[in-house]
Design an enzyme around this catalytic site. Structure first.
Site, PDB file in Angstrom:
ATOM      1  N   GLY A 347       0.614  -1.289   0.032  1.00 59.63           N
ATOM      2  CA  GLY A 347      -0.179   0.237   0.058  1.00 59.63           C
ATOM      3  C   GLY A 347       0.856   1.430  -0.002  1.00 59.63           C
ATOM      4  N   GLY A 370      -0.370  -7.566   1.741  1.00 55.57           N
ATOM      5  CA  GLY A 370      -0.364  -8.706   2.400  1.00 55.57           C
ATOM      6  C   GLY A 370      -0.410  -9.801   1.482  1.00 55.57           C
TER       7      GLY A 370
HETATM    8  P1  ADP Z   1       3.962  -1.068   2.394  1.00 56.36           P
HETATM    9  O1  ADP Z   1       2.536  -0.506   2.661  1.00 56.36           O
HETATM   10  O2  ADP Z   1       4.477  -0.740   1.284  1.00 56.36           O
HETATM   11  O3  ADP Z   1       3.824  -2.618   2.675  1.00 56.36           O
HETATM   12  P2  ADP Z   1       4.762  -0.608   5.161  1.00 56.36           P
HETATM   13  O4  ADP Z   1       3.510  -0.573   5.452  1.00 56.36           O
HETATM   14  O5  ADP Z   1       5.594  -1.815   5.707  1.00 56.36           O
HETATM   15  O6  ADP Z   1       5.056  -0.690   3.609  1.00 56.36           O
HETATM   16  O7  ADP Z   1       5.587   0.700   5.541  1.00 56.36           O
HETATM   17  C1  ADP Z   1       5.170   1.966   5.304  1.00 56.36           C
HETATM   18  C2  ADP Z   1       5.618   2.923   6.370  1.00 56.36           C
HETATM   19  O8  ADP Z   1       6.881   2.639   6.863  1.00 56.36           O
HETATM   20  C3  ADP Z   1       5.538   4.420   5.764  1.00 56.36           C
HETATM   21  O9  ADP Z   1       4.458   4.845   6.486  1.00 56.36           O
HETATM   22  C4  ADP Z   1       6.884   4.795   6.194  1.00 56.36           C
HETATM   23  O10 ADP Z   1       6.869   6.491   6.607  1.00 56.36           O
HETATM   24  C5  ADP Z   1       7.527   4.044   7.173  1.00 56.36           C
HETATM   25  N1  ADP Z   1       8.742   4.142   7.256  1.00 56.36           N
HETATM   26  C6  ADP Z   1       9.864   4.099   6.382  1.00 56.36           C
HETATM   27  N2  ADP Z   1      11.087   4.148   6.839  1.00 56.36           N
HETATM   28  C7  ADP Z   1      10.935   4.358   8.264  1.00 56.36           C
HETATM   29  C8  ADP Z   1      11.778   4.628   9.399  1.00 56.36           C
HETATM   30  N3  ADP Z   1      13.077   4.839   9.112  1.00 56.36           N
HETATM   31  N4  ADP Z   1      11.270   4.925  10.585  1.00 56.36           N
HETATM   32  C9  ADP Z   1      10.207   5.007  10.607  1.00 56.36           C
HETATM   33  N5  ADP Z   1       9.006   4.785   9.878  1.00 56.36           N
HETATM   34  C10 ADP Z   1       9.490   4.358   8.639  1.00 56.36           C
HETATM   35 MG    MG Z   2       1.543  -0.110   4.817  1.00 59.02          MG
END
Ligand code: ADP
Ligand code: MG
Length: 393
Positions: A347, A370
């Protein structure tokens, strides 16, 4: 050969088709603040409608515990109607007499939208009664919500057991494109980032044996760095994952994992916090890492540039804030320049790619977070497995 039917296999004219779509969109003050998923979902709805079907659209929205007017599908139906240029009649319930009547009154080409499926407590429990009630609304079921097929709910699995079912166009495309990652060209590079390492541990484990390189950034990299004995200050760390992560880093494929050599740190988790680049070997104890550093980003981009196949999930930093977006932007650039087949899923990852205006440079932008990770792990997804039984029926 796909092991499921597609909408091409169904004769939909004059039939009632229940379409499970992914309309789980963000709302702000009662209106849809991002209509990307509605635009995507329209392809199935328009196709069925043009073929003379009576289209019954179903989706969940948010995580309501029972009926919650703030999470009504009403604004979603309204936006779909505007975007599609046809009426989308919003119904006030998921099942029940009023819904039955509305579907019975609908004519070929009409589109109705059920209320949020999670207003029914039986949805997440895959309650047989709810599944049966949904089944009475449809001659055929079309599953088009890739983001929901890893959940065995009444509107994803229960109803599909009862009604002849097919994959919709979005789901079919996802499975076809994501499927290519099971036999990747090499170098195969996987980029992982995002918030929690616990969300991604399964995919790290299952992909390490097949990748050439796994680039790790985002919040999760600090748990890996800490497991290696590095100082990570106040960065996001999941201490309960350290043992498992250490096993992977020190394991037979550990050398394939590439961690940041420099990090953008800040004194607090705030948009206006002043960013500073430090070596990954010397993170100050009173700072937190909020992005990968410029050397790391350049190194990651160079590795991507040479890749024949790339899968990316999870932003490299807090991309929502300009001060901590550069790492994600640089990796997106590397991804866009890669010659090979490239997939972005998740997402927030997709939001980052869209924010950076790189969507057209990626081979496949996957809408399932997921679900995509579970598919890559080789897990059998219940919403797909249930479609397979109709293939030779
Ligand atoms: P996706 O939805 O693509 O699977 P995630 O939900 O795992 O991704 O992670 C996305 C979030 O992680 C974003 O909101 C981003 O701000 C946060 N994020 C990325 N790097 C960091 C960091 N170093 N510290 C805290 N939050 C982080
Ligand atoms: Mg996410």
């Amino acid at each position: 050969m796909a092991s499921y039917l597609t909408t091409e296999d169904l004769d939909v004219a004059d039939r009632r088709i229940l379409v499970r779509t992914d309309l789980n969109v963000p709302l702000e003050e009662g209106t849809v603040s991002d209509d990307y998923r509605i635009i995507k979902a329209l392809s199935a709805v328009e196709r069925l409608r043009n073929q003379g079907a009576i289209v019954v659209v179903a989706s969940h929205l948010g995580r309501p515990k029972g009926v919650n007017p703030d999470l009504s599908m009403q604004p979603v139906a309204e936006r779909m109607s505007q975007l599609g240029g046809f009426e989308v009649r919003h119904l006030d319930a998921v099942v029940g007499p009023s819904v039955k009547q509305a579907v019975a009154e609908a004519k070929p080409g009409d589109v109705v939208m059920l209320e949020n499926t999670r207003f029914e407590p039986g949805e997440t429990e895959n309650d047989p009664e709810l599944a049966a009630a949904l089944a009475t609304l449809a001659d055929y079921f079309v599953e088009d919500a890739f983001g929901s097929v890893h959940r065995a709910h009444a509107s994803t699995v229960g109803v599909a057991e009862l009604v002849r079912s097919a994959a919709g166009p979005l789901l079919h495309r996802e499975l076809t494109e994501m499927g290519k990652l099971s036999d990747p060209n090499h170098p195969y590079v996987v980029v992982l980032g995002g918030a929690k390492v616990s969300d991604k541990l399964g995919v790290i484990k299952s992909l390490l044996p097949t990748v050439d390189t796994m680039l790790v950034g985002g919040g999760m990299c600090f748990t890996l760095m800490k497991a290696q004995g590095l100082e990570v200050g106040n960065s996001m760390v999941q201490d309960d994952m350290l043992d498992q992560v250490a096993k992977l880093v020190d394991g037979p494929y550990g050398a394939r994992i590439v961690l940041p050599t420099d990090v953008v740190v800040a004194p607090e988790f705030a948009e206006s916090a002043p960013p500073r680049v430090v070596s990954a070997q010397e993170m100050p104890p009173d700072q937190m890492g909020l992005d990968i550093g410029p050397d790391t980003a350049a190194a990651f981009a160079a590795i991507l540039d040479d890749a024949e196949c790339v899968f990316w999930n999870g932003p490299m930093g807090v991309f929502e804030w300009e001060n901590f977006r550069q790492g994600t932007a640089k990796v997106a650039e590397g991804m866009a320049e890669a010659n090979g087949f490239t997939v972005v899923g998740g997402g927030d990852s997709v939001a980052a790619i869209r924010m950076l205006d790189r969507e057209d440079d990626i081979s496949h932008v996957s809408t399932g977070g997921g679900a995509g990770l579970e598919l890559l792990e080789g897990k059998k997804l219940p919403g797909i497995a249930v479609l397979e039984k109709w293939k030779d029926d």
